[in-house]
Motif scaffolding. Structure first.
Motif, PDB file in Angstrom:
ATOM      1  N   LYS A   1     -17.450 -93.427 -82.121  1.00 42.30           N
ATOM      2  CA  LYS A   1     -16.520 -92.544 -82.826  1.00 42.30           C
ATOM      3  C   LYS A   1     -15.088 -93.070 -82.743  1.00 42.30           C
ATOM      4  N   ARG A   2     -14.334 -92.764 -83.778  1.00 38.90           N
ATOM      5  CA  ARG A   2     -12.924 -93.145 -83.902  1.00 38.90           C
ATOM      6  C   ARG A   2     -12.751 -94.665 -83.948  1.00 38.90           C
ATOM      7  N   THR A   3     -13.725 -95.334 -84.579  1.00 38.14           N
ATOM      8  CA  THR A   3     -13.614 -96.772 -84.839  1.00 38.14           C
ATOM      9  C   THR A   3     -13.909 -97.018 -86.310  1.00 38.14           C
ATOM     10  N   ASP A   4     -13.678 -98.267 -86.728  1.00 41.10           N
ATOM     11  CA  ASP A   4     -14.009 -98.678 -88.088  1.00 41.10           C
ATOM     12  C   ASP A   4     -15.455 -99.165 -88.160  1.00 41.10           C
ATOM     13  N   ILE A   5     -16.081 -98.914 -89.290  1.00 41.19           N
ATOM     14  CA  ILE A   5     -17.367 -99.515 -89.633  1.00 41.19           C
ATOM     15  C   ILE A   5     -17.117-100.365 -90.867  1.00 41.19           C
ATOM     16  N   VAL A   6     -17.343-101.665 -90.732  1.00 45.42           N
ATOM     17  CA  VAL A   6     -16.887-102.643 -91.724  1.00 45.42           C
ATOM     18  C   VAL A   6     -18.078-103.349 -92.355  1.00 45.42           C
TER      19      VAL A   6
ATOM     20  N   GLY B   1     -18.395-108.184 -97.663  1.00 42.84           N
ATOM     21  CA  GLY B   1     -19.159-108.430 -98.882  1.00 42.84           C
ATOM     22  C   GLY B   1     -20.023-107.233 -99.205  1.00 42.84           C
ATOM     23  N   CYS B   2     -19.395-106.100 -99.452  1.00 37.66           N
ATOM     24  CA  CYS B   2     -20.123-104.829 -99.560  1.00 37.66           C
ATOM     25  C   CYS B   2     -20.879-104.675-100.870  1.00 37.66           C
ATOM     26  N   SER B   3     -20.650-105.537-101.848  1.00 40.79           N
ATOM     27  CA  SER B   3     -21.274-105.460-103.178  1.00 40.79           C
ATOM     28  C   SER B   3     -21.214-104.025-103.715  1.00 40.79           C
ATOM     29  N   ARG B   4     -22.341-103.420-104.050  1.00 44.79           N
ATOM     30  CA  ARG B   4     -22.358-102.075-104.636  1.00 44.79           C
ATOM     31  C   ARG B   4     -22.305-100.968-103.581  1.00 44.79           C
ATOM     32  N   GLY B   5     -22.300-101.344-102.298  1.00 47.24           N
ATOM     33  CA  GLY B   5     -22.198-100.340-101.232  1.00 47.24           C
ATOM     34  C   GLY B   5     -23.511 -99.918-100.611  1.00 47.24           C
ATOM     35  N   ALA B   6     -24.596-100.668-100.860  1.00 45.86           N
ATOM     36  CA  ALA B   6     -25.913-100.245-100.390  1.00 45.86           C
ATOM     37  C   ALA B   6     -26.039-100.227 -98.871  1.00 45.86           C
ATOM     38  N   ALA B   7     -25.304-101.078 -98.161  1.00 45.52           N
ATOM     39  CA  ALA B   7     -25.405-101.099 -96.702  1.00 45.52           C
ATOM     40  C   ALA B   7     -24.622 -99.961 -96.063  1.00 45.52           C
ATOM     41  N   LEU B   8     -23.453 -99.661 -96.609  1.00 44.13           N
ATOM     42  CA  LEU B   8     -22.622 -98.598 -96.036  1.00 44.13           C
ATOM     43  C   LEU B   8     -23.130 -97.197 -96.369  1.00 44.13           C
ATOM     44  N   LYS B   9     -23.727 -97.038 -97.535  1.00 48.56           N
ATOM     45  CA  LYS B   9     -24.074 -95.697 -98.012  1.00 48.56           C
ATOM     46  C   LYS B   9     -24.946 -94.909 -97.027  1.00 48.56           C
ATOM     47  N   PRO B  10     -26.062 -95.450 -96.517  1.00 47.14           N
ATOM     48  CA  PRO B  10     -26.874 -94.647 -95.596  1.00 47.14           C
ATOM     49  C   PRO B  10     -26.196 -94.399 -94.255  1.00 47.14           C
ATOM     50  N   ILE B  11     -25.307 -95.296 -93.853  1.00 48.68           N
ATOM     51  CA  ILE B  11     -24.566 -95.085 -92.605  1.00 48.68           C
ATOM     52  C   ILE B  11     -23.596 -93.926 -92.777  1.00 48.68           C
ATOM     53  N   ILE B  12     -22.861 -93.924 -93.866  1.00 42.63           N
ATOM     54  CA  ILE B  12     -21.924 -92.836 -94.146  1.00 42.63           C
ATOM     55  C   ILE B  12     -22.661 -91.500 -94.239  1.00 42.63           C
ATOM     56  N   LYS B  13     -23.820 -91.514 -94.883  1.00 42.16           N
ATOM     57  CA  LYS B  13     -24.607 -90.291 -95.051  1.00 42.16           C
ATOM     58  C   LYS B  13     -25.057 -89.718 -93.711  1.00 42.16           C
TER      59      LYS B  13
ATOM     60  N   LEU C   1     -23.615 -90.282 -90.616  1.00 37.54           N
ATOM     61  CA  LEU C   1     -22.551 -90.024 -89.653  1.00 37.54           C
ATOM     62  C   LEU C   1     -21.547 -89.015 -90.201  1.00 37.54           C
ATOM     63  N   ASP C   2     -20.804 -88.426 -89.288  1.00 34.78           N
ATOM     64  CA  ASP C   2     -19.731 -87.514 -89.667  1.00 34.78           C
ATOM     65  C   ASP C   2     -18.545 -88.344 -90.158  1.00 34.78           C
ATOM     66  N   ALA C   3     -18.243 -88.258 -91.430  1.00 36.79           N
ATOM     67  CA  ALA C   3     -17.191 -89.091 -92.021  1.00 36.79           C
ATOM     68  C   ALA C   3     -15.837 -88.872 -91.349  1.00 36.79           C
ATOM     69  N   ARG C   4     -15.640 -87.705 -90.753  1.00 37.50           N
ATOM     70  CA  ARG C   4     -14.346 -87.416 -90.106  1.00 37.50           C
ATOM     71  C   ARG C   4     -14.169 -88.189 -88.808  1.00 37.50           C
ATOM     72  N   GLU C   5     -15.233 -88.704 -88.249  1.00 39.24           N
ATOM     73  CA  GLU C   5     -15.177 -89.368 -86.946  1.00 39.24           C
ATOM     74  C   GLU C   5     -15.065 -90.890 -87.059  1.00 39.24           C
ATOM     75  N   TYR C   6     -15.178 -91.426 -88.271  1.00 40.50           N
ATOM     76  CA  TYR C   6     -15.185 -92.875 -88.461  1.00 40.50           C
ATOM     77  C   TYR C   6     -14.342 -93.243 -89.674  1.00 40.50           C
ATOM     78  N   LYS C   7     -13.926 -94.498 -89.712  1.00 42.21           N
ATOM     79  CA  LYS C   7     -13.327 -95.061 -90.911  1.00 42.21           C
ATOM     80  C   LYS C   7     -14.281 -96.110 -91.464  1.00 42.21           C
TER      81      LYS C   7
END
Length: 230
Positions: free
Chosen positions: A49-54, A57-69, A71-77
């Motif tokens: 918590k309170r760190t960045d998730i980077v 080469g994110c392309s269309r966002g397929a790798a980040l999307k399930p992580i964001i879904k 986790l609590d978006a307020r606790e991470y960037k």
């Protein structure tokens, strides 16, 4: 949308590729969904918590999307870096919770404090002379116990082994509906653009950057995923 792209000249991540990119990956990467699932699970297990998730080469966002879904978006960037304008446009639409930036990793690295950094089939498109520096920047930006999730296409350990891997892989693409003309055209377009190295070379780069815990968590033919923990 079905991938029927045949590019003339060198490979580009243009608007045509962006539209069919999800289909392209699922039909071109063996056990693609298994790789995605394991990558997400490892990211969630070590996110702090309170760190960045980077995502490099994110392309269309397929790798980040399930992580964001998950986790609590307020606790991470969430930060996605991408160089292709069409991919940037789609990623910004798909991931309103994330900071999606146009960024060329050959020219530097963002100022972040990350507990999870992803590089999913990205460094293979960056000239070899930049890769060690980028991995070092990843290491330096991670928190203690932070994780780097690194997936690459690799060469076999020798020319014969590589030939067996490549031929088996290309047969699989045919089984997934690609014609021989499509396979040949894509292979030709990617020559000199996608430049893989051996699995050992990638592991040596991770250890040279300072990672003490380097482990293969997924492999299918000539595609490999590692986690490296600081």
């Amino acid at each position: 949308m079905k991938d029927e792209v045949i590019q003339n000249g060198k490979w580009e991540f243009n608007a045509e590729v962006t539209k069919v990119f999800d289909d392209m990956l699922s039909r071109s990467i063996p056990d693609y969904f298994g790789m995605r699932y394991l990558t997400t699970e490892l990211a969630l297990a070590l996110a702090q918590k309170r760190t960045d998730i980077v995502d490099l080469g994110c392309s269309r966002g397929a790798a980040l999307k399930p992580i964001i879904k998950a986790l609590d978006a307020r606790e991470y960037k969430y930060l996605g870096l991408e160089i292709s304008p069409p991919m940037l446009e789609v990623a910004r639409e798909e991931l309103p919770e994330a900071d999606i930036r146009e960024f060329d990793l050959r020219k530097g690295y963002p100022e972040v404090i990350s507990s999870v950094t992803l590089s999913i089939l990205t460094l293979q498109f960056i000239p070899i002379e930049y890769r060690q520096r980028i991995i070092q920047d990843v290491y330096n930006s991670l928190t203690p116990n932070g994780i780097f999730l690194f997936v690459e296409k690799v060469l076999g350990n020798d020319s014969y082994a590589d030939k067996v891997l490549v031929e088996t892989y290309l047969d699989g693409k045919g089984d997934n509906g690609y014609t021989q003309d499509q396979i040949n055209a894509k292979r030709s377009a990617l020559e000199g653009v996608l430049v893989p190295v051996t699995a050992k070379w990638n592991e040596d780069m991770l250890r040279s950057a300072g990672f003490k815990h380097v482990e293969c968590y997924w492999r299918h033919l000539n595609f490999v995923g590692w986690f490296a923990i600081k």
